[in-house]
Every structure is written in structure tokens, then in C-alpha cells.
Design an enzyme around this catalytic site. Structure first.
Site, PDB file in Angstrom:
ATOM      1  N   HIS A   7      22.271 -35.448  -8.414  1.00 41.55           N
ATOM      2  CA  HIS A   7      21.718 -35.742  -9.737  1.00 41.55           C
ATOM      3  C   HIS A   7      22.774 -36.532 -10.494  1.00 41.55           C
ATOM      4  O   HIS A   7      23.156 -36.199 -11.615  1.00 41.55           O
ATOM      5  CB  HIS A   7      21.325 -34.456 -10.472  1.00 41.55           C
ATOM      6  CG  HIS A   7      19.932 -34.526 -11.021  1.00 41.55           C
ATOM      7  ND1 HIS A   7      19.589 -34.090 -12.271  1.00 41.55           N
ATOM      8  CD2 HIS A   7      18.776 -35.014 -10.483  1.00 41.55           C
ATOM      9  CE1 HIS A   7      18.294 -34.289 -12.479  1.00 41.55           C
ATOM     10  NE2 HIS A   7      17.781 -34.850 -11.405  1.00 41.55           N
ATOM     11  N   HIS A  13      15.593 -43.602  -3.880  1.00 43.48           N
ATOM     12  CA  HIS A  13      15.670 -42.155  -4.062  1.00 43.48           C
ATOM     13  C   HIS A  13      14.556 -41.438  -3.311  1.00 43.48           C
ATOM     14  O   HIS A  13      14.739 -40.329  -2.831  1.00 43.48           O
ATOM     15  CB  HIS A  13      15.604 -41.830  -5.557  1.00 43.48           C
ATOM     16  CG  HIS A  13      16.063 -40.459  -5.897  1.00 43.48           C
ATOM     17  ND1 HIS A  13      17.395 -40.104  -5.946  1.00 43.48           N
ATOM     18  CD2 HIS A  13      15.378 -39.330  -6.202  1.00 43.48           C
ATOM     19  CE1 HIS A  13      17.495 -38.832  -6.275  1.00 43.48           C
ATOM     20  NE2 HIS A  13      16.289 -38.338  -6.430  1.00 43.48           N
TER      21      HIS A  13
END
Length: 721
Positions: free
Chosen positions: A93, A47
Site C-alpha cells: 500500500h 496493480h
């Protein structure tokens, strides 16, 4: 508090492979502390580090005369003339939204808004691209309700209009929904704020809300597959407060206008760790943090928790020391925390102190710019088998199958929960193609769209990647906007599987080729990998967000067809039914190849529409559902019947690319036909507006009946009120 012993199990729980931990030992020269292990875990996960995708992301076109700032900052910056700039980005998300849909989606919106206003921009528009599992899956309804509520609750309260996006359903997302959030803002081109720290001994300032334990380890969780321990991950989901974020926006913009800010960085993934390391690394400086000065809202927080917390509505800033009192007064006025928590260092060092103890002492550059980078093995996606024969269908029944599907029905239930008019500058609202917003105080308009067709990408990653960009290009052109630039949100499964890595490589190749050919450079983006549950991955979903400029209101194409108008089709129709919406919805089939994308034709046809937009009453591009669905949408928007003359399933439902459907008065239609002929652009008259029915291939149905199905299909499929 006694720190835990570093064991193989603890290293694995932090998402670090044995060889990565061996590399950490080599870098540090000793066993890391528990806090240091957490810091490495945060900075080296997918990420934050993009370790599996960096090699391929570098191949994307990121420059152009319109680009002020490309990838690498919080968001991309593009010149729109007259000293103005649009700043935008899209980010995922996904994992948090599957675990806790309301807060996961809400904080996704909050995070992307911070990415934009940390650059000095006031947000003017938001979009979201949502992918869910089968409508009848036991978890889908809960996820849809929670995600949509979360998006609406945060965006509406913050005060940014949601102007577009997309919602899709497919069994591959049953165990892993996708929530991709987009935001755009406006700033003066000479007043952009960047994140690179500068100056030695400068104060590092913590701004915004207090730090809690919510979201600890969130970035690491977002870089792992799901399994049957998913519920244990709930504490890693952040909790958002849009009202605090609104205050943070106003305080930041006021402080930026004062000239006190040297650099500023949003505290997003990995919180204090990532923001401090990135600021130092970009500026070639070290950072010292004193955690005793960090404002907290929970007792007895450890250094590990404070460094990895992803509590929302926080920023980190390097401040001109002589402006400290002025800056503090601004944040106190907005009832926000302001604390000097550290300073910049001349040496390449990341020093973290808590309770008069050194909790981390690391070489800063080796946390960020020298994080692992992998050239993972990959295999090309095999060419799909030839498409099996597709039976001829009754055109109206085929259209009804699409209109009743939540994939293609109107998303009214969704849009009604978003405030698309806050700010009073929205010109084209959701559900009508690209969203359009005025550039306040000017005559200019900005258009926004989000596009991808995942089943195309799975069948043929390169053509699917091209098609995502091409459809975004067409959506912008169809409202009269000149495409400016793109942001990408690359959602894929486990990159350690060569076939998944092959999908990513192929899609990036196609995206890059299309962005280059259509002059839509990638200026920002996000990669979301490991979107799998129990080893089953999602459809490859490289979402493209794109922005276009309309120089004046006269250039906007947003009319509605009228009785007597002619229906004109731009582009060649071969009748491509492979991977089509009709095939999926009516026959439950996903076979054949993705449609080929002729990028030169895409550019030529788009330029033609823009050059002749004054003759066009209404326009839409052709994508899912082909001519039949596009014709219905123009007729439904106009509230006017339409007779479409082409016949046959392939002609009506084929998904050939590079096509637009235009409505024009007869006189303007003749001018368009003549202009197309001289420009070498294929154009044909394919229908006429009038009456109260939609006629496809000689079969008719009342437009009112079809419209009722279109507007009720989404809620009915999900049993929503």
C-alpha cells in the site's frame, strides 16, 4: 448526469497508452462509455493485471506437497497437518501511504486481513515491512509517525497481533515510501473458500460497509509515478474502519459455517469492478450488476464512481439462493449491509446497469484473463566494480555506528505502538527474530518473518533475490521452525526502463532458485511497480514473507544465553564487506558486490540447526552487521557480557551468507561441535558469555552503554518522543 467525452487526455489520465486504447476499441467495437473506460483502466493497470511481470512470475516455484492453494486466489494456503491450514499473503500500500500515511497504512492492513479471512481463515498474525527516506528528510518523520500510527490503530482495534516486520531508511525512498502488509490466518484444510463463481442465475451479494467516493481510481494511481501533482491524488486514498472490519470478519465466518456461500471475494483494488470480474472470470461466467441496489453513503454517486470506489470493509459473494434469508439475518445481526446487487450469467458478459440505463456492456473475459501482457525490454544489471579498500575500524566504534543508526537500532518505538499479545497466543514478540504464535488448541507453533536487503538487490539482483529468501529461511530456522512457504512483495521502479525491468527479472530469477532449493514455494504475493518520484526510483525491494512450523513447544529455540555459555559460529567467514551495513553507516559507501549465496550450504546448515536444536540455548542468523551485530544482539537479549575472539574488520563485520550464531552450555557445545564435524558443517567456537562488557577483537565497552544506544538510536535519529 452528462458523461464526459472520451479524449486522448482522458484516456491518458486513466493510465492507458494509445495502443491499449486502440485495443479497447477493437474489443468493444465502438467507443467505450466513460464507465467502461474506467473499468478497463482498473482491470488493465499494473496493480490488477500484472501486465509487466506475469511472464516472469510464471517461472517461480509455486507447488509442493504442503501447498493446498498457490498464487491466483486472495491468499496462499499451506497444510500444517492435523487437518489445519495456514493462509497468508503480503501486499503493498505504498502510494496511498505516501500521500496520506495514517489511512494509507491502516487500509493496507485492513485489505490484507480481508484477503485472509475471505478464504475462511481467522487472522492470527500480522507483520509489516516499511521503507522510508533519509531520517533527516523533511517528510520522513511525518511519514514514520503516520504509517506506524495507522498500522497500530487498525491492527490493534481489529484484534490481530503484530508479531514482526522490518523498518529501513534510505534516500531512494525520500519520495516514495514502501508499506508492505502481511497477514496470516488459520482454517480447516477442508473448509477453504475460493473466489470462482459457479452456477447460472445465482445471486451476487454485496456485503459489509456502504460505498462512498473514497479511493476512486486508487488502483490506477498505484500504477503511476509521482510528480509535483501528488497532493491532487489525496482523494484516491481510502478510509478504513477496523471496528466494521471486525464485524465483517465475524459475519463472514458465521455465514461460511452455515454452508450458504458458493464463492466470495474481497473488494480491494478497483472495488466492485475487480471483485465482480475476477469472480466471473475464474468461474467462466458472466456477471450482471444493478448499481441501484448498491448501498451508498453519499448522494448522487455515478456508475463510474460506484464501480471504481475503493471504500473499505466490503465483500462480494455468490450465494445459494435458498439461503438468502438466513444470510441476510446474519449480516443484519452484525449491523452490516447485505444487498443482492446482481446475478451470474451464462454468457461471457459484464453488464452494469444504473438508473435503468446500461452503463457498461463488455466481454468479461477480455477484462481479466486477456488483459495486455508485456515482454518488456530489459538489460542485465552490470557486474559491480571491485570493492575499494575498506579501512580497519575500531570494532566497538564500528558497532556503535550500527547501533545508533535507525536501520539497525532497536525498533522499540515502533513495536510499542502495536499490540503483539492480543489473542494471547504470541510466544515470541517483535524485535527478537521471527515472530512465533501458538496454533490455538494444539501443541504446534507458527513462525513468521519478513526479509530483504535492497542494496544487495541493486548491486546484484539475482544474488540479492536469493539472499532475501535465504535470510527468511535462516530467521525461521533460528527459532526452531521448519520453513514451509513464502509470499513475495516485489517493489520496483518504472518497468518501462530496461534497467529497472532487468532488476525485476534478475531478482525473480534469484528468488525462484532459492525457493526451489530451500523448499519454500511462493504461494501468494503482489507486484508494486512505478515506485518513482520525478523519475527517481526506489532501491529494488523484493520483500519476502515466510512461514515456518514448529511441531511442539519443545522445538522452539527462544532461550537466552547464560554466563559460561559458549558462542558457536556455523558457516564460513570470508569477510565479505561489499554492500555491507558497516560500509554504508560508517563510510557512507554503497560499493562492491552483494555476498554470494550458496543455496546448498544454506539448506545443509539450516537442516543441521533444526536437527540439533535441543542442544541450542539461543540462536540468531548473521546478516546485516555480520558477527559483531549478531553477537551484540544475543548478549543484549541475555543481559550478559560476551567476549568475541575473532579479530579484524572483515571477520567481525563481513556479511557472508549461510551463517548462524549459537549459544550453548559447554557440554551441549561439545555435542554440537562433534555433530557438525560428522555432518560436514563448518562450526567454530568464537566466544564465551560472562561479565558485563562486550569485547570485540580485544576492544571492550560496557554492555549497558551499548544497550542504551541500541534502544535510543531509532527515536533519537528521527527526533521522536
Amino acid at each position: 448526469m452528462q458523461e464526459p467525452e472520451i479524449t486522448e487526455g482522458l484516456v491518458a489520465a486513466h493510465g492507458l497508452k494509445p495502443d491499449e486504447y486502440a485495443r479497447i476499441l477493437q474489443i468493444v467495437g465502438r467507443e467505450p462509455s466513460f464507465t467502461e473506460l474506467g473499468i478497463f483502466s482498473a482491470m488493465w493497470n499494473e496493480h490488477c493485471s500484472y501486465k509487466s511481470s506475469k511472464k516472469w512470475l510464471r517461472t517461480l516455484p509455486t507447488k509442493g506437497p504442503q501447498v493446498i492453494c498457490g498464487p491466483g486466489e486472495n491468499a496462499g494456503v499451506v497444510d500444517i497437518g492435523d487437518g489445519d491450514a495456514v493462509i497468508f499473503k503480503m501486499e503493498s500500500h505504498n502510494h496511498p501511504s505516501y500521500i496520506e500515511p495514517h489511512q494509507g497504512a491502516a487500509t493496507g492492513v485492513g485489505g490484507i486481513l480481508r484477503d485472509v479471512f475471505t478464504m475462511g481463515a481467522r487472522p492470527i498474525a500480522a507483520m509489516n515491512a516499511l521503507s522510508f527516506g533519509r531520517p533527516d528528510h523533511p517528510k520522513t518523520r511525518h511519514l514514520v509517525q503516520g504509517v506506524v500510527e495507522g498500522v497500530g490503530a487498525y491492527g490493534n482495534a481489529f484484534g490481530v497481533p503484530t508479531v514482526g516486520g522490518e523498518v529501513r531508511f534510505h534516500r531512494s525512498y525520500d519520495g516514495n515510501c514502501l508499506v508492505n502488509a502481511f497477514a496470516a490466518g488459520l482454517a480447516k484444510a477442508d473448509s477453504i473458500f475460493y473466489s470462482a463463481a459457479s452456477g447460472v442465475g445465482m445471486p451476487v451479494v454485496y456485503l459489509g460497509a456502504k460505498t462512498g467516493r473514497d479511493g476512486v481510481g486508487g488502483a490506477t494511481m498505484a500504477s503511476a509515478e509521482f510528480d509535483d501533482t501528488i497532493e491532487d491524488k489525496r482523494p484516491t486514498v481510502q478510509v478504513g474502519d477496523p471496528f466494521t472490519e471486525k464485524c465483517l470478519l465475524e459475519a463472514c465466518l458465521e455465514l461460511m459455517a452455515s454452508g450458504a456461500v458458493i464463492s466470495i471475494q474481497d473488494m480491494g483494488a478497483a472495488g466492485l469492478t475487480c471483485s465482480a470480474v475476477e469472480m466471473g472470470d475464474k468461474g467462466g461466467l458472466g456477471i450482471r450488476l444493478d448499481l441501484d441496489r448498491v448501498p451508498v453513503r453519499e448522494e448522487a454517486m455515478t456508475a463510474y464512481e460506484m464501480m471504481l470506489s475503493e471504500s473499505q470493509e466490503r465483500m462480494l459473494m455468490v450465494l445459494k439462493p435458498e439461503r438468502e434469508a438466513e444470510a441476510k439475518a446474519i449480516f443484519e445481526k452484525w449491523d452490516l449491509d447485505f444487498a443482492i446487487v446482481g446475478e451470474t450469467l451464462a454468457e461471457d458478459r459484464f453488464l452494469v446497469v444504473h438508473g435503468n440505463e446500461v452503463k457498461a456492456d463488455l466481454t468479461l473475459s477480455q477484462l481479466s484473463s486477456t488483459a495486455p501482457e508485456y515482454d518488456r525490454p530489459w538489460v542485465p544489471t552490470p557486474a559491480p566494480a571491485a570493492l575499494a579498500p575498506v579501512p580497519e575500524v575500531d570494532p566497538v566504534e564500528g558497532l556503535k555506528a550500527l547501533l545508533a543508526s535507525p536501520n539497525y537500532a532497536a525498533k522499540t518505538w515502533v513495536w510499542e505502538q502495536y499490540d503483539s499479545q492480543v489473542g494471547a497466543d504470541t510466544v515470541v514478540t517483535p524485535g527478537l527474530g521471527a515472530g512465533v504464535v501458538r496454533v490455538h488448541g494444539t501443541g504446534k507453533l507458527l513462525a513468521f518473518t519478513s526479509d530483504v536487503t535492497p542494496r544487495y538487490v541493486k548491486a546484484n539482483p539475482t544474488e540479492g533475490g536469493k539472499q532475501a529468501v535465504a535470510e527468511a529461511f535462516r530467521n525461521l530456522v533460528a527459532v526452531g521452525a521448519k520453513p514451509l512457504a513464502s509470499t513475495d512483495n516485489l517493489n520496483f521502479g518504472n518497468p518501462e526502463k530496461p534497467e529497472i525491468m532487468g532488476q525485476l527479472v534478475g531478482a525473480i530469477e534469484g528468488i525462484g532458485a532459492a525457493c526451489l532449493a530451500l523448499d519454500m514455494p511462493i504461494v501468494s504475493g503482489n507486484v508494486s511497480l512505478y515506485n518513482e518520484t520525478d523519475g527517481t526510483g526506489i532501491l529494488p525491494t523484493p520483500t519476502i514473507g515466510a512461514v515456518g512450523l514448529i511441531e511442539s513447544a519443545e522445538g522452539l529455540i527462544a532461550g537466552r544465553a547464560q554466563t559460561g555459555d559458549l558462542l558457536l559460529l556455523i558457516g564460513e567467514t570470508q569477510g565479505h564487506l561489499g554492500q555491507s551495513a558497516l560500509l554504508a553507516e560508517m563510510f557512507g559507501r554503497e560499493d562492491g558486490d552483494a555476498p554470494a549465496v550458496d543455496l546448498a550450504a544454506e539448506r545443509r546448515h539450516g537442516d543441521f540447526v533444526l536437527a540439533n536444536r535441543t542442544h541450542i540455548r539461543a540462536a540468531t542468523d548473521l546478516s546485516d552487521g555480520g558477527l559483531a551485530l549478531a553477537a551484540f544482539e544475543l548478549a543484549e537479549r541475555a543481559g550478559c557480557g560476551l567476549e568475541v575472539t575473532p579479530t579484524g574488520t572483515a571477520q567481525l563485520f563481513g556479511e557472508d551468507q549461510g551463517r548462524y550464531l549459537l549459544a550453548a552450555a559447554p557440554k551441549q557445545a561439545r555435542l554440537l561441535m562433534a555433530a557438525a564435524k560428522s555432518a560436514g558443517v563448518p562450526m567454530a567456537e568464537v566466544g564465551r558469555f560472562g561479565g558485563t562488557a562486550l569485547t570485540l577483537g580485544g576492544t571492550s565497552a560496557p554492555l549497558e552503554e551499548l544497550a542504551a544506544l541500541y534502544h535510543s538510536g531509532f527515536a533519537a535519529a528521527l527526533d521522536l518522543q
